[in-house]
Structures are given as C-alpha cells and as structure tokens.
Design an enzyme around this catalytic site. Sequence first.
Site, mmCIF file in Angstrom:
data_model
loop_
_atom_site.group_PDB
_atom_site.id
_atom_site.type_symbol
_atom_site.label_atom_id
_atom_site.label_comp_id
_atom_site.label_asym_id
_atom_site.label_seq_id
_atom_site.Cartn_x
_atom_site.Cartn_y
_atom_site.Cartn_z
ATOM 1 N N GLY A 31 1.148 -1.236 -0.067
ATOM 2 C CA GLY A 31 0.099 -0.052 0.147
ATOM 3 C C GLY A 31 0.713 1.181 -0.086
ATOM 4 C CG MET A 49 0.031 4.254 5.198
ATOM 5 S SD MET A 49 -0.839 3.865 6.431
ATOM 6 C CE MET A 49 0.161 3.535 7.748
ATOM 7 C CE LYS A 63 -1.897 -3.239 8.897
ATOM 8 N NZ LYS A 63 -3.240 -2.409 9.591
ATOM 9 C CG ASP A 80 -12.594 3.285 8.902
ATOM 10 O OD1 ASP A 80 -13.742 3.602 8.195
ATOM 11 O OD2 ASP A 80 -11.397 2.793 8.403
ATOM 12 C CG ASN A 126 -11.496 -1.842 8.627
ATOM 13 O OD1 ASN A 126 -10.301 -1.995 7.843
ATOM 14 N ND2 ASN A 126 -11.560 -0.342 8.767
#
Length: 583
Positions: free
Chosen positions: A21, A23, A41, A138, A143
């Site tokens: 991604g 990030m 992550k 969120d 998610n």
Amino acid sequence: MAETELTTLGKYDIIRTLGRGAMGIVYEGFDPIIARRVAIKTVRLDRVDDSESAEDLLRFKREAQAAGRLTHPNIVGVYDYGETDALAYIVMEFVEGDTLKSLLDRGERFTPAHAVSMMESLLAGLAYSHEHGVIHRDIKPANVMITSDGRIKLADFGVARIESSSLTQAGTMIGTPSYMSPEQFMGQTIDRRTDIYSSGVLLYQLLTGEKPFEGSVTAIMHKVLSVEPPVPSALSVSVTPALDSVVRRAMAKRPEDRFATARDFAASLRTAETAIDADATRVAPMAHPPAQTAVPVSPATGTWRGKAAMIGGSVGALLVAGFVGLALLGGRSHHGIVTAPKPPGVTAPKPQIAAAPTPSLTVVRAQLAKAISPVGCTLVDGTVTAEGATLTGLVGDSERSTLVQAAAGAISPLPVAPRLHGFSGPYCDLIDAVRPFAPVFAPDTDRLGLHLAGDVTRLATGQRIVVTLGLPAFAAYVEVDYISSSGAIYRLYPNPTMPAARLAAGSTLVLGKRPAPAWAVGAPYGRDMILAIASSAPIDTMPKSQSGTVATFLPALKSTLAALTASGANITTAAILVDTVKK
C-alpha cells in the site's frame, strides 16, 4: 536494505509479501521463539517529514495502542510493536481467510439468518472494544475478516479513538464516507454510538447487497444528514419487518435514538432472528376447527423451493404452509390447499391440489424486462434462473427504489437481488439515450465487456485510467468517452494516437496502457462514468473534438445513434462508474 529484500524484522523471520500500500508493506512472518505465524504490517519512517505521512504514522501507532489492549476472539490480535531505522511495524495475528469486502465485491449474498449471525459475532467484539475504552470509528466490510472456518474478526483500529487519549476529538472528520455517522460528518465528538451507526450500515449491506447511501462525498453527506434510505425489505423480499426495525434504529440520525450499546444491538438482532424462524414455518392453532374449512396458503408463508413442511402436533393444530414457487424438479408451480380435520364420524374429502403451469424462464425474463423498461435513468442487465433474478448495472439514486419494486412485482414470488451501482452525477440523459442499445438478459457474445484494468472501481490522483473493452460477436467500430462528474467529456478512443479502426469480432481493446498525462486521474474528483459504443458502421459523434460537455455531446450522441439505426447498423453499448479520489 530495501523493504522487498527483507528476510528478518526484529526477531521475526519474513516469509513472503502479503500486500502493498501507500504506507508500506504487509508480510507473512514467523516468530521462531514460540513457533507462531504472524502478519507484520510496516510503515516507512523515511516519509514522516511531510504532514500526511506523519499522520499515517500517528494512526499506525494508534492502531498498535488500541488493538494491543484488546484480546477477544472476534478481534484481530496485536502482539508487538517495533521500529528500525527505516520502518515501524506492528506484529499481529495471522488470519487465514478473506475480508467481507472481497466477498461482497465478488457478488456473494447472505441469507438474513447468516447476516444476523455474522453481525452478532462482530457486535460481540465491538462490545468488548467499547467496554475497554476503544471506539473503532471505521466499521466497514474491508475491516471485517472472515476466517477459513467462518469466524468473524474485526481488524484495523488505525483511526480508533481511545477514551483516555486527547487525539481526534471534536472538529475532526475521519472515517469512510459510506459508513460514517452524521456526527462524524459534522466533526462532532463521537462515542460508541458512532460504531453502532456504522454497524447498522454494514447490516443493511449484508441484507440487501447494497450500501444505503452512495455517490460523491458531498452527496453521501447530504443523504446521511437528511435522507432516509429505502428499508431493506424494499430491496430484498427475504428481509422481515423485524430486521427493518433493527436497521432503522441502528442508523438513526440522532445518537440518542440508536441502540445504547453493541450488546443491545445484538439482543435486538436475536429477537429479530426469532421472527425470521417464525416466518419460515408458521403454525396456526385451532382448538375447534370448523368442518370442511379450506385454508388457501399465502405465498408469504411458504418456501419457494418446493418442500411443504409438516409439523406433527396435537389435534386441532393446523400448519399453514406449502406455497411452492418455481419447483426445481419438474419446473411446475403447485398451490397447496390444507384442509382442517373433520369431527369424528365425518369423512373429509381428500385435499385438492391445483396445478398451474409455471412460465418458462424466457417468459420470466420478458416480464422482468418489460417491468423495468419504463424506469428512467437506468442501464440495467442481470440474470434470471429458477432461483430468482439478479439485477446489475447503473441506476440514478432517485430511481433505485422504483426500479427494485418494479422488478420484484413483475416476478413475485421469485426473489430479486439488486447489485446496482448508484449515482447522482449528470448521466441520466446519456444513459437514457444509449439504453435502447444495451443488451438485457442477453448472451455474453452480445455484450461489450467494459471494465477498468484489474476490475478496480476506484482510482486516486495520478493513477492511470486503463480501460479494457471486449468486443461482441460482430466486427465493430468503437467509441469510448469519459464523462466527469463535473459534466466535462473526454474522448478516450479514437484519438490522434489511436485512430478509428474496424476491430475484429470478439477482440479485446486496451486503452491507456502507455503513460500519458491525459490518462492520469486529477481534479475534479467524484463518481465519473465511462461510456462505450460499438457499431458495425463507423461512428462519428464528435469528429473534430476530443473534449466537450454533456450539453454539447448529448445531441451529437442522439443524432449519431439515430443515423446508425437508420442505416441498419448493429449497435451495442455499455457504461461503468469509477470513483476518483484525491490521494
């Protein structure tokens, strides 16, 4: 060392890359000390000098802080946090499975009972989170993880608010627009009832296959603040009024009108689930049934797969069930009549079963096409089988309810599953102009296979618009136009570098593969449309212009289509929507 060359990170061995991604990268890892698979992550630290990247890192740390304090079977566990000179990383539970978003994007549908079961699991994790001072903020299908053995796990607490933290209080709007609560849009202080609202949106989507509100961010915000969506039962005949009521309360505009806690929400779902079971099999007790009373069975009380359930009981119990829609074996419709028992000594006649021929699927398709054709601002296709109909395509937001109700009424009691993409942009007149040339319930060989590369539906700033067009079973000239939500129109094909050509039947045309500034996403952002036309005769809509507006393009389009029709040309059209967002 580059991220792609990592073999270890801290004490963890890197096995493979799971995803990438903006990030950073997500890896599958292995903890050699306790012999456990993990997901790792990462976020790059060399980008934190700019404000947006610094906010990414702040959210990343918040995710570790929030999820790290939660240990629950319905929450993805976080085990560790660490930093190197180049990376920050979170070590978390490795979940074998898929996201709920992936299932929904593939067109998976869920029965109301299955949707309720999934939501109960999610709400159990959410209740635990709230009770430990963490508000997720969120909740959305991306998610929600579904493990290979069917368990639900809530993930990604990157925008969570921890009650003891001063971060992201009133005045900050964070979340995913389609699932955001009114108070999130208004930048007000949020509490656990914000998650209740988002969970209500998720339940709505599970029950209907559709989001309650779609469009641009401003359009969604307007609807969330001031518009009530159609009740789920208006979009799916399998949804009960009890579930409508639960969704309505969860998605109430005012927080005080919603469920106070996730546990209250789950309790109401369990009550509604009882109503689902009761609706599937209804028993009407009759202590002294009148002689010779015939009870015609209502379609609403039976199952349409062709099995009438008989439940043994005491004398005087009468089962009102047995309506059968398209029976899968034999393809016939049987309308059952169940007679009440006669008093002793009286011989009751045998129940009479009236058999009526069931229309063929060809007739059902014709009935459905006729019912939806008067509904404007739609470009709808779909499938019809013995198990029901599925509607796909585009529909203006204001026409969705009318379209679904018309379809449901045309083929009742067969269910209609709407998998439609809504919009509020300036496309209705264009869609109405090309709709007579769009195949409905036709073989794939009659269709234009229009989609973006990778079947994506969302592009960010700078990403290229790469269009793939599969031609129908006739040689054709093609025109492809890009219509912005602002009303501007750009010609994608033909163009100066790719002049018009007669393309072979069944061939594939790929546009935008070569880097070019004109094919990159930029402002204005919103829900845009790509329109394609294929014709056996040359198309000449705007011969001297590569751009324009809907106001100038529409009359030229109508004139071109009329001329092609008059010449006897074979014509087919297709359109898709694409959301463009600022990166």
